[in-house]
Design an enzyme around this catalytic site. Structure first.
Site, PDB file in Angstrom:
ATOM      1  N   LYS A 164       0.819  -1.216   0.000  1.00 39.14           N
ATOM      2  CA  LYS A 164       0.000   0.000   0.000  1.00 39.14           C
ATOM      3  C   LYS A 164       0.853   1.266   0.000  1.00 39.14           C
ATOM      4  CE  LYS A 164      -4.042  -2.080   2.204  1.00 39.14           C
ATOM      5  NZ  LYS A 164      -4.969  -2.059   3.368  1.00 39.14           N
TER       6      LYS A 164
ATOM      7  N   LYS B  22      -9.854 -12.056  -9.386  1.00 36.27           N
ATOM      8  CA  LYS B  22     -11.028 -12.075  -8.528  1.00 36.27           C
ATOM      9  C   LYS B  22     -11.890 -10.837  -8.742  1.00 36.27           C
ATOM     10  CE  LYS B  22     -10.626 -13.281  -4.230  1.00 36.27           C
ATOM     11  NZ  LYS B  22     -10.150 -13.380  -2.827  1.00 36.27           N
TER      12      LYS B  22
ATOM     13  N   LYS C  62     -13.822  -4.471  -5.929  1.00 37.04           N
ATOM     14  CA  LYS C  62     -14.470  -3.171  -5.989  1.00 37.04           C
ATOM     15  C   LYS C  62     -13.743  -2.212  -6.924  1.00 37.04           C
ATOM     16  CE  LYS C  62     -15.860  -3.734  -1.174  1.00 37.04           C
ATOM     17  NZ  LYS C  62     -15.559  -3.360   0.214  1.00 37.04           N
TER      18      LYS C  62
END
Length: 326
Positions: A111, A192, A195
């Protein structure tokens, strides 16, 4: 019953992959375990968020979780920031974990490499997560392999604290949850469903209207030949549709393949099954959305139950670590 803990960030609308891959297990766990479920809004702050959007997402996620089947009478469902013990124990966890251990966390490296602003909270995230888990004398934490490192560091923190200050925390076990459906992106079946806004036509939101669901499924990527066969390697697109249909109808996707000779029929049945699956969830969600006070009442009930447990754990940790009690 063994106590199980799971948390979820309010990062946007749930999608079909969340529902069929994970939340169906949450609903099952509340029937077989002492289940504690937390909407981790404090964790969401580790990356910059719009305040109004965060508030909206948090409330809507709570309503969606209840609509999916979580019963606040059968489980403890609450919002992390509503129970101040999480933040207080997090500081004790930060003082127990080492800089080197935090620096080795792969989630932080991933991140921090993708964001210009890197908060201190993003670095100490595992300490807060450890507090989340340890506050409830958690026995089991069902997470996939991608979260195993977080549970391992939680165990290390608990064992170190217990060694220094005496028996304080239950050391939780990492367990692989029961296999949920493997739901992939409708346009990119090699990855997968998520969002991510990079593939809006490949993701089905739990609140999507029927016409949008039908359009996305009918445009789903299949394969060059016309054979309907369950084979993730050679026929990922068709296999994904079979997985969705199987999960939505509680049917083995491998056996479903024998029922179809054409992609069109498979897609039509998948559309119908997904719409039927989501219809009662959407109906319950909109009922809750129309009465936000009821959701707030249920969340307050959950927070009270959570605080009853977590306050005892925090008091024990403060006493054992030498903090003077008021």
């Amino acid at each position: 019953m063994a106590r199980v803990f799971s948390g979820i960030q309010p990062s946007g609308e749930l999608h079909l992959g969340n529902l069929l891959g994970a939340l169906v297990n949450w609903v099952k766990h509340q029937e077989s375990h002492d289940a504690v479920y937390c909407i981790v809004d404090l964790h969401a702050l580790t990356l910059p968020k719009d305040p109004e959007e965060l508030r909206k997402n948090t409330l809507e996620l709570a309503q969606l979780l209840i609509a999916v089947g979580l019963d606040p009478q059968d489980c403890i469902l609450f919002i992390q920031s509503h129970v101040p013990e999480h933040s207080q124990l997090a500081w004790l966890m930060e003082c127990t974990v080492s800089f080197g251990e935090l620096n080795r966390m792969t989630a932080f490296k991933d991140k921090s490499g993708r964001n210009e602003f890197i908060s201190g909270g993003l670095f100490t995230y595992p300490a807060l997560q450890a507090a989340d888990i340890l506050l409830y004398d958690t026995d089991l934490v069902p997470v996939g392999d991608d979260q195993r490192q977080h549970i391992e560091i939680t165990r290390d923190i608990a064992e170190r604290f217990n060694t220094r200050f005496g028996d304080t925390f239950v050391v939780p076990e990492h367990v692989i949850p029961p296999a949920g459906a493997r739901i992939m992106d409708l346009q990119h079946p090699d990855r997968k469903m998520s969002k991510s806004e990079l593939s809006p036509t490949g993701t089905i939101g739990v609140l999507e209207p029927p016409d949008a669901i039908a359009r996305k499924i009918k445009r789903a990527v299949t394969d060059s030949d016309s054979e309907v066969r369950f084979d993730h390697v050679e026929k990922p697109g068709v296999s994904n549709l079979l997985s969705i249909l199987g999960a939505a109808t509680s049917t083995d996707p491998l056996s479903l393949a024998d029922s179809y000779e054409r992609y069109g029929d498979l897609k039509n049945d998948t559309v119908e099954a997904v719409i039927q699956l989501l219809e009662p969830i959407q109906q319950r969600f909109f009922e809750l959305q129309a009465d936000p006070g009821e959701t707030q009442r249920l969340l307050q009930l959950g927070a009270s139950k959570a605080q009853e447990i977590s306050s005892r754990t925090l008091a024990r940790a403060k006493e054992n670590s030498g903090l003077l009690q008021p």
